[in-house]
Design a protein around this motif. Structure first.
Motif, PDB file in Angstrom:
ATOM      1  N   TYR A 126      63.428 -34.672 -57.605  1.00 57.99           N
ATOM      2  CA  TYR A 126      62.589 -34.312 -57.897  1.00 57.99           C
ATOM      3  C   TYR A 126      61.953 -35.021 -57.820  1.00 57.99           C
ATOM      4  O   TYR A 126      61.966 -36.230 -57.967  1.00 57.99           O
ATOM      5  CB  TYR A 126      62.097 -33.774 -59.913  1.00 57.99           C
ATOM      6  N   ALA A 137      57.667 -31.022 -61.553  1.00 59.73           N
ATOM      7  CA  ALA A 137      58.156 -31.443 -60.658  1.00 59.73           C
ATOM      8  C   ALA A 137      58.357 -30.672 -59.019  1.00 59.73           C
ATOM      9  O   ALA A 137      59.120 -28.721 -59.672  1.00 59.73           O
ATOM     10  CB  ALA A 137      59.730 -31.626 -61.423  1.00 59.73           C
ATOM     11  N   GLY A 139      61.532 -29.699 -56.628  1.00 61.60           N
ATOM     12  CA  GLY A 139      62.856 -30.178 -56.152  1.00 61.60           C
ATOM     13  C   GLY A 139      62.859 -30.449 -55.009  1.00 61.60           C
ATOM     14  O   GLY A 139      62.232 -29.675 -53.911  1.00 61.60           O
ATOM     15  N   PRO A 146      62.911 -37.457 -53.517  1.00 65.73           N
ATOM     16  CA  PRO A 146      61.863 -37.332 -54.661  1.00 65.73           C
ATOM     17  C   PRO A 146      61.835 -39.030 -54.674  1.00 65.73           C
ATOM     18  O   PRO A 146      61.657 -39.168 -53.794  1.00 65.73           O
ATOM     19  CB  PRO A 146      63.517 -37.255 -55.392  1.00 65.73           C
ATOM     20  N   PHE A 203      60.861 -28.841 -64.755  1.00 69.59           N
ATOM     21  CA  PHE A 203      61.849 -28.662 -63.528  1.00 69.59           C
ATOM     22  C   PHE A 203      62.084 -27.401 -63.247  1.00 69.59           C
ATOM     23  O   PHE A 203      62.919 -26.617 -64.188  1.00 69.59           O
ATOM     24  CB  PHE A 203      62.641 -29.562 -64.170  1.00 69.59           C
ATOM     25  N   HIS A 248      62.607 -24.590 -54.011  1.00 69.63           N
ATOM     26  CA  HIS A 248      61.926 -25.342 -54.021  1.00 69.63           C
ATOM     27  C   HIS A 248      60.804 -25.296 -53.249  1.00 69.63           C
ATOM     28  O   HIS A 248      60.347 -26.389 -52.575  1.00 69.63           O
ATOM     29  CB  HIS A 248      62.375 -26.579 -53.924  1.00 69.63           C
TER      30      HIS A 248
END
Length: 381
Positions: A126, A137, A139, A146, A203, A248
């Motif tokens: 993340y 966050a 992904g 990340p 998340f 994501h």
């Protein structure tokens, strides 16, 4: 002599500071596999060495589901990679963290015997979603990068295995308390590796439910007001996207994500993308929380909302809710996400005092039925 001694002390202090800067929490990832449907693992990578077999480092991790249920875990489950033969190259991509985890931690089990990582586990690390609400966050998949705080060296991966995910795929609020240097926040608080008691992060976690796969990308209508470069991990022709995988996606600036694009099992061996998602320019409400101060218009026992409402709900939406004193029950009445991100009572609202459903009567066994009389056979003369 004084100058030399002072210089040495300064050098020593700087050395300690550099070592401290290289420590702490480095990166946050999650994983899930079709081999354990409904389960996921949260991974916390750190520069510090493990406490050794049977050891536990100070602190507690917390994971809160959209319905408000919270689970907690100590940090006694880990994968020690300090003797790593596969070093990090410095690219810091999701592929590199995935390769590092699978090279060293494949088949690792927690203290309850739950396997944390499989060869087919989908690993997501993340970064900060710069277009989302604070502490959300984003992904990362494949070659996407990340956030990694301070260093490229990971000596230990702490893991929290949830064999039965609370609410399935969705946005989970996560934080830690009472950690020492091993898992203290690494870097700035605006990065996911800044997890702490006062710095909660959200998340989007994939909870894989079957081996069925989405083989296409989500429809264009779902992707309105999204950043096209964030869709790398949503292409079913390039990645194994099992049922339960979250796409994501990042919304354009000044837009908020509502809902999730999730690969869903169709029950016939195929899977397709869900359609409850939008990037809205409206305000959103976070989950009801006394610490946030967004529940002045509802009962203090309200802890979460029921689907399709979720961790972030668009202003004007009415939701059923859950209460701390009602277990898994969902309210018959509604609350409304109002302007300013506040929750207010709405249609048929009964706070947290609605009647409990009746307890079903125990099954009563049916009485034995006597066998019918059988006439005696004729006796031959």
């Amino acid at each position: 002599m004084y100058f030399v001694r002072t210089a040495f002390v300064v050098f020593l202090c700087l050395s300690v500071l550099i070592r401290e800067a290289d420590g702490h929490l480095q990166v946050v990832c999650s994983s899930s596999s079709p081999q354990t449907p409904g389960a996921f693992t949260l991974w916390l990578g750190t520069y510090h060495f493990s406490p050794g077999v049977g050891g536990v480092v100070p602190g507690t991790g917390y994971i809160k589901a959209p319905t408000g249920t919270v689970v907690s875990a100590s940090f006694g489950d880990f994968c020690d990679v300090s003797s790593s033969v596969q070093t990090m190259t410095g690219s810091n991509t999701n592929d590199e963290f995935t390769s590092h985890l699978k090279h060293h931690c494949l088949g690792t089990q927690d203290r309850d015997g739950n396997t944390a990582l499989f060869s087919d586990s989908v690993v997501t690390c993340y970064n900060r979603d710069t277009n989302g609400p604070a502490n959300t966050a984003l992904g990362r998949i494949g070659s996407q990068t990340p956030s990694s705080c301070y260093t490229n060296k990971i000596n230990n991966w702490y893991m929290v295995v949830l064999p039965n995910a609370i609410d399935g795929s969705g946005t989970y609020e996560t934080w830690t308390t009472d950690t020492d240097i091993n898992l203290a926040p690494g870097g700035s608080s605006y990065l996911p590796c800044g997890l702490s008691s006062s710095n909660h992060w959200y998340f989007d976690i994939s909870v894989i439910t079957s081996s069925s796969k989405c083989t296409s990308t989500p429809s264009a209508s779902l992707l309105a007001n999204t950043v096209s470069s964030s869709l790398i991990g949503c292409d079913g022709s390039s990645y194994d996207i099992y049922a339960g995988t979250v796409c994501h996606v990042q919304c354009n600036a000044l837009h908020n994500k509502v809902g999730k694009i999730v690969c869903q099992d169709n029950g016939d061996g195929t899977a397709s993308w869900s359609n409850y998602f939008t990037c809205t320019s409206s305000e959103v409400c976070e989950l009801p929380s006394a610490s946030i101060g967004n529940m002045a218009g509802i009962h203090t026992n309200v802890i979460g909302v029921a689907p399709p409402c979720a961790t972030f709900t668009e202003v004007g939406t009415q939701c059923q809710y859950k209460c701390s004193n009602k277990g898994t029950q969902v309210s018959p009445g509604l609350i409304t996400c109002a302007s300013g991100g506040n929750w207010l009572s709405s249609t048929d609202y009964t706070a947290c005092t609605w009647p409990d459903p009746p307890t079903p009567a125990p099954d009563t066994p049916a009485p034995d039925t006597p066998a019918p009389d059988t006439p005696a056979p004729d006796t031959p003369a």
